[in-house]
Scaffold this motif. Structure first.
Motif, PDB file in Angstrom:
ATOM      1  N   GLN A  38      41.780  45.103  26.079  1.00 25.99           N
ATOM      2  CA  GLN A  38      43.121  45.574  26.418  1.00 25.99           C
ATOM      3  C   GLN A  38      43.614  44.932  27.714  1.00 25.99           C
ATOM      4  OE1 GLN A  38      43.303  49.858  26.503  1.00 25.99           O
ATOM      5  NE2 GLN A  38      42.258  50.040  24.525  1.00 25.99           N
ATOM      6  N   VAL A  39      42.723  44.800  28.684  1.00 29.40           N
ATOM      7  CA  VAL A  39      43.093  44.175  29.958  1.00 29.40           C
ATOM      8  C   VAL A  39      43.476  42.720  29.728  1.00 29.40           C
ATOM      9  CG1 VAL A  39      42.215  43.459  32.216  1.00 29.40           C
ATOM     10  CG2 VAL A  39      41.708  45.743  31.349  1.00 29.40           C
ATOM     11  N   CYS A  40      42.693  42.013  28.913  1.00 27.72           N
ATOM     12  CA  CYS A  40      42.998  40.606  28.616  1.00 27.72           C
ATOM     13  C   CYS A  40      44.377  40.466  27.999  1.00 27.72           C
ATOM     14  CB  CYS A  40      41.954  40.022  27.673  1.00 27.72           C
ATOM     15  SG  CYS A  40      40.394  39.651  28.466  1.00 27.72           S
ATOM     16  N   PRO A  88      53.299  35.101  29.885  1.00 27.37           N
ATOM     17  CA  PRO A  88      53.708  33.696  30.063  1.00 27.37           C
ATOM     18  C   PRO A  88      53.524  33.255  31.522  1.00 27.37           C
ATOM     19  CG  PRO A  88      55.345  34.887  28.813  1.00 27.37           C
ATOM     20  CD  PRO A  88      54.342  35.904  29.289  1.00 27.37           C
ATOM     21  N   HIS A  89      52.987  32.091  31.690  1.00 23.09           N
ATOM     22  CA  HIS A  89      52.732  31.489  32.999  1.00 23.09           C
ATOM     23  C   HIS A  89      51.660  32.228  33.792  1.00 23.09           C
ATOM     24  CE1 HIS A  89      56.210  29.077  32.153  1.00 23.09           C
ATOM     25  NE2 HIS A  89      56.944  30.161  32.038  1.00 23.09           N
ATOM     26  N   GLY A  90      50.862  33.068  33.116  1.00 23.70           N
ATOM     27  CA  GLY A  90      49.778  33.774  33.790  1.00 23.70           C
ATOM     28  C   GLY A  90      48.588  32.855  33.976  1.00 23.70           C
ATOM     29  N   THR A 130      44.690  31.938  34.031  1.00 24.82           N
ATOM     30  CA  THR A 130      43.427  32.374  33.449  1.00 24.82           C
ATOM     31  C   THR A 130      42.430  32.739  34.551  1.00 24.82           C
ATOM     32  OG1 THR A 130      42.669  30.084  33.282  1.00 24.82           O
ATOM     33  CG2 THR A 130      43.682  31.032  31.339  1.00 24.82           C
ATOM     34  N   ARG A 131      42.565  32.123  35.697  1.00 21.12           N
ATOM     35  CA  ARG A 131      41.699  32.451  36.840  1.00 21.12           C
ATOM     36  C   ARG A 131      41.952  33.887  37.302  1.00 21.12           C
ATOM     37  NH1 ARG A 131      37.743  33.186  39.642  1.00 21.12           N
ATOM     38  NH2 ARG A 131      37.552  32.435  41.751  1.00 21.12           N
ATOM     39  N   THR A 132      43.208  34.309  37.331  1.00 18.62           N
ATOM     40  CA  THR A 132      43.543  35.680  37.705  1.00 18.62           C
ATOM     41  C   THR A 132      42.963  36.658  36.689  1.00 18.62           C
ATOM     42  OG1 THR A 132      45.578  34.941  38.752  1.00 18.62           O
ATOM     43  CG2 THR A 132      45.448  37.274  38.175  1.00 18.62           C
ATOM     44  N   GLU A 133      43.066  36.303  35.423  1.00 21.66           N
ATOM     45  CA  GLU A 133      42.521  37.148  34.358  1.00 21.66           C
ATOM     46  C   GLU A 133      41.004  37.308  34.529  1.00 21.66           C
ATOM     47  OE1 GLU A 133      41.862  36.856  29.568  1.00 21.66           O
ATOM     48  OE2 GLU A 133      43.654  35.932  30.413  1.00 21.66           O
ATOM     49  N   ARG A 134      40.311  36.209  34.762  1.00 17.03           N
ATOM     50  CA  ARG A 134      38.855  36.268  34.939  1.00 17.03           C
ATOM     51  C   ARG A 134      38.475  37.079  36.176  1.00 17.03           C
ATOM     52  NH1 ARG A 134      37.163  30.315  34.929  1.00 17.03           N
ATOM     53  NH2 ARG A 134      39.375  30.002  35.088  1.00 17.03           N
ATOM     54  N   ALA A 135      39.233  36.935  37.258  1.00 18.82           N
ATOM     55  CA  ALA A 135      38.943  37.680  38.488  1.00 18.82           C
ATOM     56  C   ALA A 135      39.135  39.182  38.265  1.00 18.82           C
ATOM     57  CB  ALA A 135      39.837  37.200  39.624  1.00 18.82           C
TER      58      ALA A 135
END
Length: 56
Positions: free
Chosen positions: A10-12, A18-20, A22-27
């Motif tokens: 759900q967080v992913c 858009p324009h997000g 992937t490094r922020t997502e992994r962190a």
């Protein structure tokens, strides 16, 4: 009845805008995993406010 998506899935989905980055997502996922382990994998309904105050 299909199972609901897991928390990290759900967080992913939420972070994939858009324009997000992937490094922020992994962190963010890394911090969430650390918090879950810090809380001994307890369900959020079982935790009180003292859990949040005990973070380093």
């Amino acid at each position: 009845m299909p199972a609901s998506p897991k928390l990290l899935d759900q967080v992913c989905e939420t972070l994939r805008i858009p324009h997000g980055s992937t490094r922020t997502e992994r962190a963010a996922l890394d911090w969430i995993k650390r918090f879950i382990l810090h809380c001994d994998k307890c369900h959020s309904a079982e935790m009180g406010t003292e859990v949040f105050g005990s973070l380093p």
